[in-house]
Design an enzyme around this catalytic site. Structure first.
Site, PDB file in Angstrom:
ATOM      1  N   GLU A  68       0.806  -1.218   0.000  1.00 12.28           N
ATOM      2  CA  GLU A  68       0.000   0.000   0.000  1.00 12.28           C
ATOM      3  C   GLU A  68       0.839   1.267   0.000  1.00 12.28           C
ATOM      4  O   GLU A  68       0.552   2.206  -0.733  1.00 12.28           O
ATOM      5  CB  GLU A  68      -0.950   0.033   1.213  1.00 12.28           C
ATOM      6  N   ASP A  85      -0.779  -5.009   3.137  1.00 19.29           N
ATOM      7  CA  ASP A  85      -1.324  -3.812   3.776  1.00 19.29           C
ATOM      8  C   ASP A  85      -0.706  -3.760   5.174  1.00 19.29           C
ATOM      9  O   ASP A  85      -1.013  -4.582   6.036  1.00 19.29           O
ATOM     10  CB  ASP A  85      -2.856  -3.878   3.858  1.00 19.29           C
ATOM     11  N   ILE A  87      -0.931  -1.595   7.685  1.00 17.53           N
ATOM     12  CA  ILE A  87      -1.972  -1.384   8.704  1.00 17.53           C
ATOM     13  C   ILE A  87      -3.280  -1.197   7.939  1.00 17.53           C
ATOM     14  O   ILE A  87      -3.474  -0.176   7.267  1.00 17.53           O
ATOM     15  CB  ILE A  87      -1.736  -0.123   9.582  1.00 17.53           C
ATOM     16  N   ASP A  88      -4.139  -2.178   8.000  1.00 16.42           N
ATOM     17  CA  ASP A  88      -5.471  -1.998   7.427  1.00 16.42           C
ATOM     18  C   ASP A  88      -6.364  -1.501   8.562  1.00 16.42           C
ATOM     19  O   ASP A  88      -6.551  -2.204   9.559  1.00 16.42           O
ATOM     20  CB  ASP A  88      -6.012  -3.314   6.858  1.00 16.42           C
ATOM     21  N   THR A  90      -6.023   2.215   9.140  1.00 15.99           N
ATOM     22  CA  THR A  90      -5.132   3.304   9.588  1.00 15.99           C
ATOM     23  C   THR A  90      -5.910   4.407  10.306  1.00 15.99           C
ATOM     24  O   THR A  90      -5.425   4.984  11.283  1.00 15.99           O
ATOM     25  CB  THR A  90      -4.381   3.894   8.374  1.00 15.99           C
ATOM     26  N   ASP A 213      -6.426  -4.371   0.581  1.00 18.85           N
ATOM     27  CA  ASP A 213      -7.451  -4.542   1.619  1.00 18.85           C
ATOM     28  C   ASP A 213      -8.099  -5.928   1.560  1.00 18.85           C
ATOM     29  O   ASP A 213      -8.612  -6.419   2.567  1.00 18.85           O
ATOM     30  CB  ASP A 213      -8.587  -3.509   1.446  1.00 18.85           C
TER      31      ASP A 213
HETATM   32  C1  IPD Z   1      -9.238   0.991   4.786  1.00 17.00           C
HETATM   33  C2  IPD Z   1     -10.021   0.078   5.692  1.00 17.00           C
HETATM   34  C3  IPD Z   1     -11.472   0.525   5.799  1.00 17.00           C
HETATM   35  C4  IPD Z   1     -12.127   0.620   4.458  1.00 17.00           C
HETATM   36  C5  IPD Z   1     -11.312   1.507   3.551  1.00 17.00           C
HETATM   37  C6  IPD Z   1      -9.871   1.035   3.446  1.00 17.00           C
HETATM   38  P1  IPD Z   1      -6.586   1.358   5.070  1.00 17.00           P
HETATM   39  O1  IPD Z   1      -7.912   0.521   4.615  1.00 17.00           O
HETATM   40  O2  IPD Z   1      -9.983  -1.244   5.211  1.00 17.00           O
HETATM   41  O3  IPD Z   1     -12.242  -0.401   6.542  1.00 17.00           O
HETATM   42  O4  IPD Z   1     -13.429   1.128   4.608  1.00 17.00           O
HETATM   43  O5  IPD Z   1     -11.920   1.559   2.287  1.00 17.00           O
HETATM   44  O6  IPD Z   1      -9.147   1.896   2.612  1.00 17.00           O
HETATM   45  O7  IPD Z   1      -6.552   2.608   4.239  1.00 17.00           O
HETATM   46  O8  IPD Z   1      -6.755   1.636   6.511  1.00 17.00           O
HETATM   47  O9  IPD Z   1      -5.476   0.415   4.779  1.00 17.00           O
END
Ligand code: IPD
Length: 274
Positions: A68, A85, A87-88, A90, A213
């Site tokens: 990412e 990813d 940190i999913d 963030t 994700d």
């Molecule tokens: C996000 C998370 C969130 C989702 C977003 C993603 P990130 O990932 O998964 O739940 O609703 O669309 O972008 O940006 O924290 O890696």
């Protein structure tokens, strides 16, 4: 067992990354910047990603990386690629809301082979290898057997960058409030998918997700007996930005509800605005 070394290395990478993330969380002095509208990055994301890439590339120097924060791609190479990813969730992390995870998958010849999601606060380690089932902290998991949408719990994510579909989302949200036990938005799609895999949610849908994700959580669901498609009921969910997952019955229910609320072009991915 196939991919034994890959699984061992990916566990090592995720556990080390989780230690890095926890150190930043405890210090509470990390930096938060915006990559775009409501699109956050912290120095913990970068440190976690660097740690994961270092461990994976030392073990498998020939493999490609799609990550990412440093190496985004819009399509998969033919060979082996690690989709990361760091940190999913963030936004949750930046606000101290304890729902965020590390998500790592190995894809080979455009198909998922190994997947890991580690939810950091709860230390929930979800793993899967193609054809060998899905596991939570070493125990086999399965999607919910509840086929009744009216007794189901549904996970989703709300749009926060691309807001042109908000009205349709709200229409769908109202229908699901009326027709299910409820809708949850934990804020970390990779872990949301694992919540389908272990039967907490009967189904999940979202619009606007990226490959990192969904690359790992989707294999974990499939290996737990669930279904993952895009909104057309086809397989363009890795880069197609639309996903539906669940047990067979609730997946089908969600697909129908989505087609009732969104116009055909949005369901078919004929226009994507960022
Ligand atoms: C996000 C998370 C969130 C989702 C977003 C993603 P990130 O990932 O998964 O739940 O609703 O669309 O972008 O940006 O924290 O890696």
């Amino acid at each position: 067992m196939k991919y034994t070394r890959e699984l061992e290395i990916v566990k090592k990478a995720a556990i080390e990354a989780s230690k890095v993330i926890t150190e930043y969380a405890e210090r509470t002095s990390f930096t938060v910047e915006l990559k775009g509208k409501n699109d956050l990055i912290t120095d913990a994301d970068v440190a976690s990603e660097n740690k994961i890439i270092k461990i994976i590339t030392e073990a498998f120097p020939e493999d490609a990386i799609l990550a990412e924060e440093s190496s985004q791609k819009t399509e998969l190479p033919q060979g082996r690629v690690w989709i990361i990813d760091p940190i999913d969730g963030t936004t949750n992390f930046a606000h101290g809301f304890p729902a965020y995870c590390v998500s790592i998958a190995l894809w080979e010849q455009k198909s998922p082979k190994v997947a890991l999601v580690l939810e950091v606060a709860r230390q929930e380690l979800f793993t899967a290898v193609e054809g060998e089932g899905a596991y939570l902290n070493g125990t086999s998991i399965h999607v919910s057997e509840n086929k009744d949408p009216s007794a189901s719990l549904i996970g989703t994510g709300f749009p926060y960058r691309d807001l042109h579909l908000v009205d349709d989302y709200l229409k769908l949200f109202k229908r699901l409030m009326e027709k299910t036990h409820g809708v949850r938005r934990p804020g970390t799609a990779a872990w949301d998918l694992c919540n389908v895999a272990c039967g907490r949610f009967e189904g999940f849908y979202e619009y606007g997700l990226s490959a990192w994700d969904v690359a790992a959580g989707s294999l974990i669901i499939k290996e737990a007996g669930g279904i993952v498609t895009d909104w057309k009921d086809e397989s363009d969910w890795l880069f197609g930005k639309r996903i539906i997952a669940g047990n067979r019955a609730v997946h089908s229910f969600l697909k129908n509800e989505i087609s009732e609320c969104f116009n055909e072009a949005d369901v078919k991915n004929e226009k994507i605005s960022e």
